[in-house]
Design an enzyme around this catalytic site. Structure first.
Site, PDB file in Angstrom:
ATOM      1  N   ARG A 121       6.427 -19.748 -18.669  1.00  0.00           N
ATOM      2  CA  ARG A 121       5.122 -19.955 -18.067  1.00  0.00           C
ATOM      3  C   ARG A 121       5.157 -19.743 -16.671  1.00  0.00           C
ATOM      4  NH1 ARG A 121       4.131 -22.956 -22.700  1.00  0.00           N
ATOM      5  NH2 ARG A 121       2.893 -21.934 -24.289  1.00  0.00           N
ATOM      6  N   LYS A 143       1.981  -9.488  -5.487  1.00  0.00           N
ATOM      7  CA  LYS A 143       1.512  -8.386  -6.666  1.00  0.00           C
ATOM      8  C   LYS A 143       3.113  -8.022  -7.328  1.00  0.00           C
ATOM      9  CE  LYS A 143      -2.618  -6.166  -5.121  1.00  0.00           C
ATOM     10  NZ  LYS A 143      -3.169  -4.888  -4.888  1.00  0.00           N
ATOM     11  N   GLU A 185       4.295   3.313   4.697  1.00  0.00           N
ATOM     12  CA  GLU A 185       3.230   1.788   4.489  1.00  0.00           C
ATOM     13  C   GLU A 185       3.288   1.244   5.772  1.00  0.00           C
ATOM     14  OE1 GLU A 185       1.897   0.807   1.947  1.00  0.00           O
ATOM     15  OE2 GLU A 185       2.830   1.602   0.112  1.00  0.00           O
ATOM     16  N   LYS A 227      -0.156  -7.814   6.785  1.00  0.00           N
ATOM     17  CA  LYS A 227      -0.141  -8.096   5.243  1.00  0.00           C
ATOM     18  C   LYS A 227      -0.510  -9.411   5.004  1.00  0.00           C
ATOM     19  CE  LYS A 227       1.047  -6.952   0.950  1.00  0.00           C
ATOM     20  NZ  LYS A 227       1.756  -5.968  -0.344  1.00  0.00           N
ATOM     21  N   GLU A 237      -7.429 -10.352  -4.382  1.00  0.00           N
ATOM     22  CA  GLU A 237      -8.085  -9.094  -4.294  1.00  0.00           C
ATOM     23  C   GLU A 237      -9.662  -9.112  -4.837  1.00  0.00           C
ATOM     24  OE1 GLU A 237      -7.428  -4.506  -5.289  1.00  0.00           O
ATOM     25  OE2 GLU A 237      -5.680  -5.412  -4.304  1.00  0.00           O
ATOM     26  N   ARG A 242      -8.671  -7.687   0.593  1.00  0.00           N
ATOM     27  CA  ARG A 242      -7.295  -6.974   0.358  1.00  0.00           C
ATOM     28  C   ARG A 242      -7.307  -5.536  -0.464  1.00  0.00           C
ATOM     29  NH1 ARG A 242      -2.253 -10.393  -2.687  1.00  0.00           N
ATOM     30  NH2 ARG A 242      -0.895  -8.445  -2.622  1.00  0.00           N
ATOM     31  N   ASN A 246      -4.904  -0.922  -0.364  1.00  0.00           N
ATOM     32  CA  ASN A 246      -4.767   0.204  -1.021  1.00  0.00           C
ATOM     33  C   ASN A 246      -5.069   1.773  -0.531  1.00  0.00           C
ATOM     34  OD1 ASN A 246      -4.145  -1.113  -3.416  1.00  0.00           O
ATOM     35  ND2 ASN A 246      -6.305  -1.653  -3.585  1.00  0.00           N
ATOM     36  N   HIS A 249      -3.621   4.838  -1.871  1.00  0.00           N
ATOM     37  CA  HIS A 249      -2.966   4.719  -3.122  1.00  0.00           C
ATOM     38  C   HIS A 249      -3.792   5.398  -4.272  1.00  0.00           C
ATOM     39  CE1 HIS A 249      -0.614   1.858  -0.780  1.00  0.00           C
ATOM     40  NE2 HIS A 249       0.256   1.617  -1.912  1.00  0.00           N
ATOM     41  N   HIS A 253      -1.631   7.699  -6.248  1.00  0.00           N
ATOM     42  CA  HIS A 253      -0.943   7.220  -7.729  1.00  0.00           C
ATOM     43  C   HIS A 253      -1.291   8.469  -8.604  1.00  0.00           C
ATOM     44  CE1 HIS A 253      -1.101   2.540  -7.040  1.00  0.00           C
ATOM     45  NE2 HIS A 253       0.176   3.144  -6.692  1.00  0.00           N
ATOM     46  N   HIS A 267       7.127   6.970  -4.052  1.00  0.00           N
ATOM     47  CA  HIS A 267       5.684   6.254  -3.741  1.00  0.00           C
ATOM     48  C   HIS A 267       5.308   6.239  -2.367  1.00  0.00           C
ATOM     49  CE1 HIS A 267       2.745   3.328  -4.219  1.00  0.00           C
ATOM     50  NE2 HIS A 267       3.382   2.530  -3.108  1.00  0.00           N
TER      51      HIS A 267
END
Length: 369
Positions: A121, A143, A185, A227, A237, A242, A246, A249, A253, A267
């Site tokens: 956990r 993330k 980035e 960031k 987000e 936030r 993206n 992206h 993606h 990427h």
């Protein structure tokens, strides 16, 4: 060495940026390494460069490094990869108060972070990012995720690291293509929220990619600080702030999915091309000047990054690319928000975009040039 705090209620941590951090990793990690045995996950390419260095640092501090070395590449971010990491961590008797070291690029950081979010956990982990992309983006902000057949990063969790050590010396070992992909980035932070930093990138991007350590230090420190500010405002987000990270992206993606999440399109390359597409689409709907859209393309071209879909050799249409977008994790109540631009340095979240128009736009881009 620069120290950049990521300020979160009860879970704040530092991002340290400088040279030689991996050689002195045991000292930097300090009391976070509470046991003699220290579990480290990496891939074969990174291990060839840095396993001996990190092992020596830990051994000098009286620690016993325990290594899991995975095959390199995006395929490691899978259910099978996740099972292998978690089974290994359990076999190593990792406890909730322990910290696992994630040594590598974004794939390793995402995979290890997700494994640690679930293990008993939730146990701790420390990011040791060795790529420019990981240092300026994926290692910061918590993330974590794996990929599935349905799409990229669709299974994951928010799980913050306890420390990030961004060793600029690692950048000297990167292939030129990987360095350029990471630079995408860096450029993103200028395009979405800092016109002055965008101008700096236009003037100094070649130095960053060419290995100038001072330019790389400024690029990494500025990107991490940007960031960190955004993550502190909107960790999970939920407010939309936030989500601006993206930029590029959603388009990117879709292109990664169409090219099979393979080396055909890294990427960072997808993000660069996605930023160009976001800028052009913003101009198409009248929200961005054609001049600013052209400047984004210019910055991407100058870095040696892809700026035209047609160069990818994709034989599908715009509708197929939009179909990939429908699996985007940012889908909300049946709509897909897009990060678009009003100017360089001013991104915004548009929840009213018609996907049919995006499909037509993507079809036009496939046929262009």
């Amino acid at each position: 060495m620069a120290v950049i705090p990521v300020e979160l209620a009860g879970r704040s941590y530092e991002v340290r940026v400088g040279e030689g951090l991996l050689q002195d990793a045991a000292t930097h990690c300090g009391a976070l390494l509470r046991k003699d045995r220290v579990p480290i996950v990496t891939d074969a390419n990174v291990a060839a460069q840095w396993q001996d260095t990190l092992s020596a640092s830990l051994a000098a501090a009286g620690k016993q490094p325990r290594w899991l070395v995975l095959d390199p590449g995006e395929s490691a971010k899978s259910w099978q990869g996740l099972q292998r990491v978690t089974d290994w961590l359990l076999a190593e008797e990792v406890e909730r108060g322990d910290h696992v070291l994630a040594l590598g690029g974004g794939v390793i950081g995402d995979l290890v972070g997700f494994a640690c979010s679930m293990l008993k956990r939730g146990c701790g982990f420390i990011q040791l990012p060795t790529t420019l992309l990981a240092q300026v983006d994926s290692s910061v902000g918590g993330k974590t995720a794996i990929n599935t057949a349905a799409g990229k990063n669709l299974i994951g969790a928010f799980h913050q690291p306890s420390l990030v050590l961004a060793d600029l010396g690692a950048l000297a070992t990167l292939p030129a293509r990987e360095l350029r992909a990471g630079y995408a980035e860096v450029l993103k932070y200028g395009v979405l929220g800092d016109a002055g930093f965008f101008d700096w990138c236009l003037e100094n991007g070649a130095d960053v990619i060419g290995g100038d350590v001072r330019a790389q230090a400024y690029a990494v420190e500025s990107s991490v600080a940007a960031k960190a500010r955004i993550v502190a405002q909107d960790e999970r987000e939920t407010s939309g702030t936030r989500a601006l990270l993206n930029l590029g992206h959603t388009f990117g993606h879709a292109l990664e999915a169409e090219t099979g999440f393979s080396d055909r399109l890294l990427h960072g390359e997808a993000v660069a091309l996605g930023m160009v597409l976001a800028a052009r689409y913003s101009a198409r709907i009248g929200n961005l000047s054609l001049e600013d859209a052209a400047r984004v393309t210019q910055a991407v071209d100058a870095a040696g990054l892809p700026s035209e879909i047609s160069a990818l050799g994709i034989d599908s249409g715009g509708e197929a690319l939009v179909a990939h977008m429908l699996h985007d994790k940012k889908m909300d109540a049946g709509t897909l928000p897009f990060v678009l631009l009003r100017s360089i340095g001013e991104a915004y979240l548009d929840r009213e975009v018609a996907l049919s128009d995006v499909a037509a736009f993507m079809g036009e881009q496939l046929q262009a040039h």
